[in-house]
Design an enzyme around this catalytic site. Structure first.
Site, PDB file in Angstrom:
ATOM      1  N   ASP A 140       0.858  -1.192   0.000  1.00  0.00           N
ATOM      2  CA  ASP A 140       0.000   0.000   0.000  1.00  0.00           C
ATOM      3  C   ASP A 140       0.891   1.238   0.000  1.00  0.00           C
ATOM      4  O   ASP A 140       1.915   1.285   0.679  1.00  0.00           O
ATOM      5  CB  ASP A 140      -0.894  -0.026   1.255  1.00  0.00           C
TER       6      ASP A 140
ATOM      7  N   LEU B 199      -0.043   4.062   1.123  1.00  0.00           N
ATOM      8  CA  LEU B 199      -0.472   4.910   2.252  1.00  0.00           C
ATOM      9  C   LEU B 199      -0.802   6.326   1.789  1.00  0.00           C
ATOM     10  O   LEU B 199      -0.190   7.309   2.223  1.00  0.00           O
ATOM     11  CB  LEU B 199       0.572   4.918   3.382  1.00  0.00           C
TER      12      LEU B 199
ATOM     13  N   ILE C  87       1.597   0.968  -6.493  1.00  0.00           N
ATOM     14  CA  ILE C  87       1.400  -0.080  -7.524  1.00  0.00           C
ATOM     15  C   ILE C  87       1.900   0.362  -8.902  1.00  0.00           C
ATOM     16  O   ILE C  87       2.063  -0.447  -9.800  1.00  0.00           O
ATOM     17  CB  ILE C  87      -0.069  -0.588  -7.616  1.00  0.00           C
TER      18      ILE C  87
ATOM     19  N   THR D  78     -16.193  -2.752  -9.155  1.00  0.00           N
ATOM     20  CA  THR D  78     -17.404  -2.124  -8.610  1.00  0.00           C
ATOM     21  C   THR D  78     -18.570  -2.216  -9.595  1.00  0.00           C
ATOM     22  O   THR D  78     -18.361  -2.233 -10.817  1.00  0.00           O
ATOM     23  CB  THR D  78     -17.097  -0.626  -8.309  1.00  0.00           C
ATOM     24  N   ASP D  79     -19.782  -2.220  -9.047  1.00  0.00           N
ATOM     25  CA  ASP D  79     -20.969  -2.200  -9.919  1.00  0.00           C
ATOM     26  C   ASP D  79     -21.095  -0.878 -10.671  1.00  0.00           C
ATOM     27  O   ASP D  79     -21.853  -0.777 -11.635  1.00  0.00           O
ATOM     28  CB  ASP D  79     -22.248  -2.489  -9.114  1.00  0.00           C
ATOM     29  N   GLU D  80     -20.332   0.137 -10.234  1.00  0.00           N
ATOM     30  CA  GLU D  80     -20.462   1.452 -10.876  1.00  0.00           C
ATOM     31  C   GLU D  80     -20.004   1.430 -12.330  1.00  0.00           C
ATOM     32  O   GLU D  80     -20.357   2.320 -13.106  1.00  0.00           O
ATOM     33  CB  GLU D  80     -19.706   2.522 -10.062  1.00  0.00           C
TER      34      GLU D  80
ATOM     35  N   TYR E 285     -14.238   8.203 -11.825  1.00  0.00           N
ATOM     36  CA  TYR E 285     -13.891   7.022 -11.006  1.00  0.00           C
ATOM     37  C   TYR E 285     -14.336   5.735 -11.695  1.00  0.00           C
ATOM     38  O   TYR E 285     -13.538   4.815 -11.921  1.00  0.00           O
ATOM     39  CB  TYR E 285     -14.545   7.127  -9.619  1.00  0.00           C
TER      40      TYR E 285
ATOM     41  N   LYS F 262     -12.198   2.557 -13.343  1.00  0.00           N
ATOM     42  CA  LYS F 262     -12.358   1.156 -12.909  1.00  0.00           C
ATOM     43  C   LYS F 262     -12.747   0.272 -14.102  1.00  0.00           C
ATOM     44  O   LYS F 262     -12.265  -0.855 -14.234  1.00  0.00           O
ATOM     45  CB  LYS F 262     -13.410   1.046 -11.795  1.00  0.00           C
TER      46      LYS F 262
ATOM     47  N   ARG G 208     -28.641   3.156  -3.454  1.00  0.00           N
ATOM     48  CA  ARG G 208     -27.434   2.338  -3.448  1.00  0.00           C
ATOM     49  C   ARG G 208     -27.784   0.983  -2.825  1.00  0.00           C
ATOM     50  O   ARG G 208     -28.674   0.893  -1.988  1.00  0.00           O
ATOM     51  CB  ARG G 208     -26.311   3.021  -2.632  1.00  0.00           C
TER      52      ARG G 208
ATOM     53  N   GLY H  86     -23.351  14.441 -12.786  1.00  0.00           N
ATOM     54  CA  GLY H  86     -23.452  13.108 -13.405  1.00  0.00           C
ATOM     55  C   GLY H  86     -23.882  12.016 -12.444  1.00  0.00           C
ATOM     56  O   GLY H  86     -23.587  10.834 -12.663  1.00  0.00           O
TER      57      GLY H  86
HETATM   58  P1  NAD Z   1     -10.019   3.088  -0.021  1.00  0.00           P
HETATM   59  O1  NAD Z   1      -9.937   4.395  -0.729  1.00  0.00           O
HETATM   60  O2  NAD Z   1     -10.527   3.033   1.367  1.00  0.00           O
HETATM   61  O3  NAD Z   1      -8.582   2.390  -0.003  1.00  0.00           O
HETATM   62  C1  NAD Z   1      -7.732   2.411  -1.105  1.00  0.00           C
HETATM   63  C2  NAD Z   1      -6.351   1.964  -0.636  1.00  0.00           C
HETATM   64  O4  NAD Z   1      -5.479   1.949  -1.782  1.00  0.00           O
HETATM   65  C3  NAD Z   1      -5.702   2.891   0.390  1.00  0.00           C
HETATM   66  O5  NAD Z   1      -5.120   2.130   1.431  1.00  0.00           O
HETATM   67  C4  NAD Z   1      -4.635   3.631  -0.401  1.00  0.00           C
HETATM   68  O6  NAD Z   1      -3.516   4.015   0.382  1.00  0.00           O
HETATM   69  C5  NAD Z   1      -4.262   2.585  -1.444  1.00  0.00           C
HETATM   70  N1  NAD Z   1      -3.696   3.173  -2.664  1.00  0.00           N
HETATM   71  C6  NAD Z   1      -4.198   4.211  -3.389  1.00  0.00           C
HETATM   72  N2  NAD Z   1      -3.395   4.480  -4.430  1.00  0.00           N
HETATM   73  C7  NAD Z   1      -2.380   3.571  -4.377  1.00  0.00           C
HETATM   74  C8  NAD Z   1      -1.261   3.323  -5.198  1.00  0.00           C
HETATM   75  N3  NAD Z   1      -1.001   4.064  -6.287  1.00  0.00           N
HETATM   76  N4  NAD Z   1      -0.423   2.303  -4.861  1.00  0.00           N
HETATM   77  C9  NAD Z   1      -0.666   1.555  -3.752  1.00  0.00           C
HETATM   78  N5  NAD Z   1      -1.709   1.759  -2.946  1.00  0.00           N
HETATM   79  C10 NAD Z   1      -2.574   2.755  -3.246  1.00  0.00           C
HETATM   80  O7  NAD Z   1     -10.875   2.164  -0.981  1.00  0.00           O
HETATM   81  P2  NAD Z   1     -11.896   0.983  -0.626  1.00  0.00           P
HETATM   82  O8  NAD Z   1     -13.234   1.548  -0.392  1.00  0.00           O
HETATM   83  O9  NAD Z   1     -11.278   0.107   0.403  1.00  0.00           O
HETATM   84  O10 NAD Z   1     -11.946   0.223  -2.023  1.00  0.00           O
HETATM   85  C11 NAD Z   1     -11.007  -0.800  -2.314  1.00  0.00           C
HETATM   86  C12 NAD Z   1     -11.273  -1.335  -3.703  1.00  0.00           C
HETATM   87  O11 NAD Z   1     -12.597  -1.854  -3.773  1.00  0.00           O
HETATM   88  C13 NAD Z   1     -11.174  -0.272  -4.794  1.00  0.00           C
HETATM   89  O12 NAD Z   1     -10.551  -0.854  -5.914  1.00  0.00           O
HETATM   90  C14 NAD Z   1     -12.622   0.078  -5.094  1.00  0.00           C
HETATM   91  O13 NAD Z   1     -12.765   0.487  -6.439  1.00  0.00           O
HETATM   92  C15 NAD Z   1     -13.300  -1.253  -4.851  1.00  0.00           C
HETATM   93  N6  NAD Z   1     -14.708  -1.176  -4.431  1.00  0.00           N
HETATM   94  C16 NAD Z   1     -15.078  -0.367  -3.404  1.00  0.00           C
HETATM   95  C17 NAD Z   1     -16.414  -0.353  -2.988  1.00  0.00           C
HETATM   96  C18 NAD Z   1     -16.856   0.493  -1.805  1.00  0.00           C
HETATM   97  O14 NAD Z   1     -18.052   0.547  -1.517  1.00  0.00           O
HETATM   98  N7  NAD Z   1     -15.966   1.142  -1.083  1.00  0.00           N
HETATM   99  C19 NAD Z   1     -17.361  -1.155  -3.631  1.00  0.00           C
HETATM  100  C20 NAD Z   1     -16.935  -1.980  -4.698  1.00  0.00           C
HETATM  101  C21 NAD Z   1     -15.604  -1.983  -5.071  1.00  0.00           C
HETATM  102  P1  TYD Z   2     -20.578   7.505  -1.665  1.00  0.00           P
HETATM  103  O1  TYD Z   2     -20.475   6.975  -0.262  1.00  0.00           O
HETATM  104  O2  TYD Z   2     -19.636   8.564  -2.099  1.00  0.00           O
HETATM  105  O3  TYD Z   2     -20.490   6.224  -2.624  1.00  0.00           O
HETATM  106  P2  TYD Z   2     -20.761   6.102  -4.240  1.00  0.00           P
HETATM  107  O4  TYD Z   2     -20.788   7.458  -4.816  1.00  0.00           O
HETATM  108  O5  TYD Z   2     -19.564   5.335  -4.688  1.00  0.00           O
HETATM  109  O6  TYD Z   2     -22.039   5.365  -4.371  1.00  0.00           O
HETATM  110  O7  TYD Z   2     -22.048   8.042  -1.887  1.00  0.00           O
HETATM  111  C1  TYD Z   2     -23.166   7.215  -1.686  1.00  0.00           C
HETATM  112  C2  TYD Z   2     -24.388   8.005  -2.082  1.00  0.00           C
HETATM  113  O8  TYD Z   2     -24.554   9.087  -1.155  1.00  0.00           O
HETATM  114  C3  TYD Z   2     -24.273   8.665  -3.433  1.00  0.00           C
HETATM  115  O9  TYD Z   2     -25.528   8.616  -4.100  1.00  0.00           O
HETATM  116  C4  TYD Z   2     -23.879  10.097  -3.147  1.00  0.00           C
HETATM  117  C5  TYD Z   2     -24.556  10.357  -1.812  1.00  0.00           C
HETATM  118  N1  TYD Z   2     -23.862  11.313  -0.921  1.00  0.00           N
HETATM  119  C6  TYD Z   2     -24.573  12.385  -0.354  1.00  0.00           C
HETATM  120  O10 TYD Z   2     -25.775  12.568  -0.601  1.00  0.00           O
HETATM  121  N2  TYD Z   2     -23.898  13.240   0.482  1.00  0.00           N
HETATM  122  C7  TYD Z   2     -22.578  13.089   0.773  1.00  0.00           C
HETATM  123  O11 TYD Z   2     -22.009  13.941   1.511  1.00  0.00           O
HETATM  124  C8  TYD Z   2     -21.868  11.975   0.201  1.00  0.00           C
HETATM  125  C9  TYD Z   2     -20.418  11.760   0.498  1.00  0.00           C
HETATM  126  C10 TYD Z   2     -22.574  11.112  -0.621  1.00  0.00           C
END
Ligand code: NAD
Ligand code: TYD
Length: 352
Positions: free
Chosen positions: A34, A36, A61, A135-137, A160, A164, A224, A291
């Protein structure tokens, strides 16, 4: 003993995955790589840092030499690629780093894994795999009906989700072109411990406790599909072990909720458990996200039928567990919301 190179293991889902794996298995070795960034926090991994099967390497990475060195010094069996820039709002204000990390970083990992695992022309050591956490996004946005299936065409809208989708396509290309063993999982929105408070649930939780405005984008009726993070970790573990080479698996628990419902649930929880003065008067409807995808909803039938995966934590239990975790870990919240976070919040929300 299998060795997992887990990237982004100091972030939200990555750290939960490492804890999940080390608690479940004695015969897995995890190398957490990582960079960090603001989202990575080694405090998340306190409970496993002395585990002999766990090692942390600070590296980006995108850094060819640093990643190569890890492959040279270890027999890596699986790459599990969590590392990413993950926040949609940040991608709207600064897309470049999303291309750098999510696309170029993934391609760098693919190149190094492919060379390290190669045993000849498009053949690889037995039992290796590149697992892309997606991600489903990438599927875009749904109307009022229907679900995302693995066959749904990719149609990302935000920088984003576009980054992905691009990285998913590279992972698929390395399978289709070079026969590199791969899987991709596409999961819906996760919630649980260690999520950075830029995302909806921990941000609203923190603001409610601090008596700050609760920013709801647009009409708050965007939907969501929330999944407890351990259920996502379970799915990744199952797909790495038993997923069919080259396949994509969607992961979600049929738990769709409008954002405003989530916000009201958090307010209610804090009102009942911490501070009866908080209330819905704190909600502030603000300018919509550019968007903004209206609805996400996963059809998880494939992973259920193929691997027997099912979600174990229902939303009512998971959300209480999560909110209690944030209450019990206010030091963690204070640490991650000091310094840079204040600047981020000011910049992101001042004109809303
Ligand atoms: P996060 O932002 O909490 O963590 C990302 C981590 O990646 C951090 O520890 C950061 O330091 C590290 N990182 C960033 N850039 C880097 C680099 N260049 N080299 C090495 N490390 C790096 O993200 P998350 O929510 O834990 O998501 C993790 C993965 O899961 C992502 O790929 C995200 O697209 C995917 N994902 C997230 C969700 C969600 O709801 N959070 C849902 C589906 C998929
Ligand atoms: P988020 O947690 O950023 O996840 P994602 O955009 O990847 O789904 O947001 C979840 C939903 O909440 C999204 O529809 C945007 C909305 N949102 C707010 O309404 N207010 C906020 O301050 C944030 C961060 C998100």
């Amino acid at each position: 003993m299998k060795t997992y190179l887990v990237t982004g293991g100091a972030g939200f889902i990555g750290s939960n995955f490492i804890i999940y794996m080390l608690n479940k298995y004695d015969d897995v070795k995890i190398i957490n790589v990582d960079a960090l960034t603001y989202a990575g926090n080694l405090e998340n991994l306190k409970s496993v840092e002395n585990n002999p099967n766990y090692k942390f390497v600070q590296a980006d990475i995108r850094d060819r030499e640093a990643i190569q060195k890890i492959f040279d010094e270890n027999t890596v069996d699986y790459v599990v690629n969590f590392a990413a820039e993950s926040h949609v709002d940040r991608s709207i204000s600064d897309p470049d780093i999303f291309v750098q990390t999510n696309v170029l970083g993934t391609v760098n990992l693919l190149n190094i894994a492919k060379a390290a695992w190669s045993t000849g022309d498009d053949t690889y050591r037995d039992g290796v795999k590149f697992h892309q956490v997606s991600t489903d996004e990438v599927y875009g946005s749904l109307g009022e009906t229907g679900f995302f299936m693995e066959t749904t065409p990719l149609c990302p809208h935000s920088p984003y989700s576009s980054s992905k989708a691009a990285s998913d396509m590279f992972v698929k290309a390395y399978h289709d072109t070079y026969k590199l063993p791969i899987n991709i999982t596409r999961c819906s929105n996760n919630y649980g411990p260690y999520q950075f408070p830029e995302k909806l649930i921990p941000l609203i939780m923190n603001n409610t406790l601090l008596h700050k405005d609760l920013p709801v984008y647009g009409d708050g009726m965007q939907v969501r599909d929330w999944l407890y993070v351990d259920d996502h970790c379970k799915a990744i573990d199952m797909v790495i072990r038993d997923g069919v080479d080259g396949e994509v698996y969607n992961v979600g628990g049929h738990n769709e909720r409008p954002n405003i419902f989530i916000v009201k649930t958090i307010i209610q929880y804090i009102k009942e458990n911490v501070d009866e003065t908080v209330g819905e008067h704190m909600i502030k409807y603000v300018a919509d996200r550019k968007g903004h995808d209206r609805r996400y909803g996963i059809d998880p039938q494939k992973i259920k039928d193929a691997l027997g995966w099912y979600p174990e934590t229902c939303f009512e239990v998971g959300i209480k567990k999560t909110l209690k975790w944030y209450l019990d870990n206010q030091d963690w919240v204070k640490n991650v919301t000091s310094g840079e976070y204040q600047k981020y919040y000011e910049k992101m929300y001042k004109d809303k």
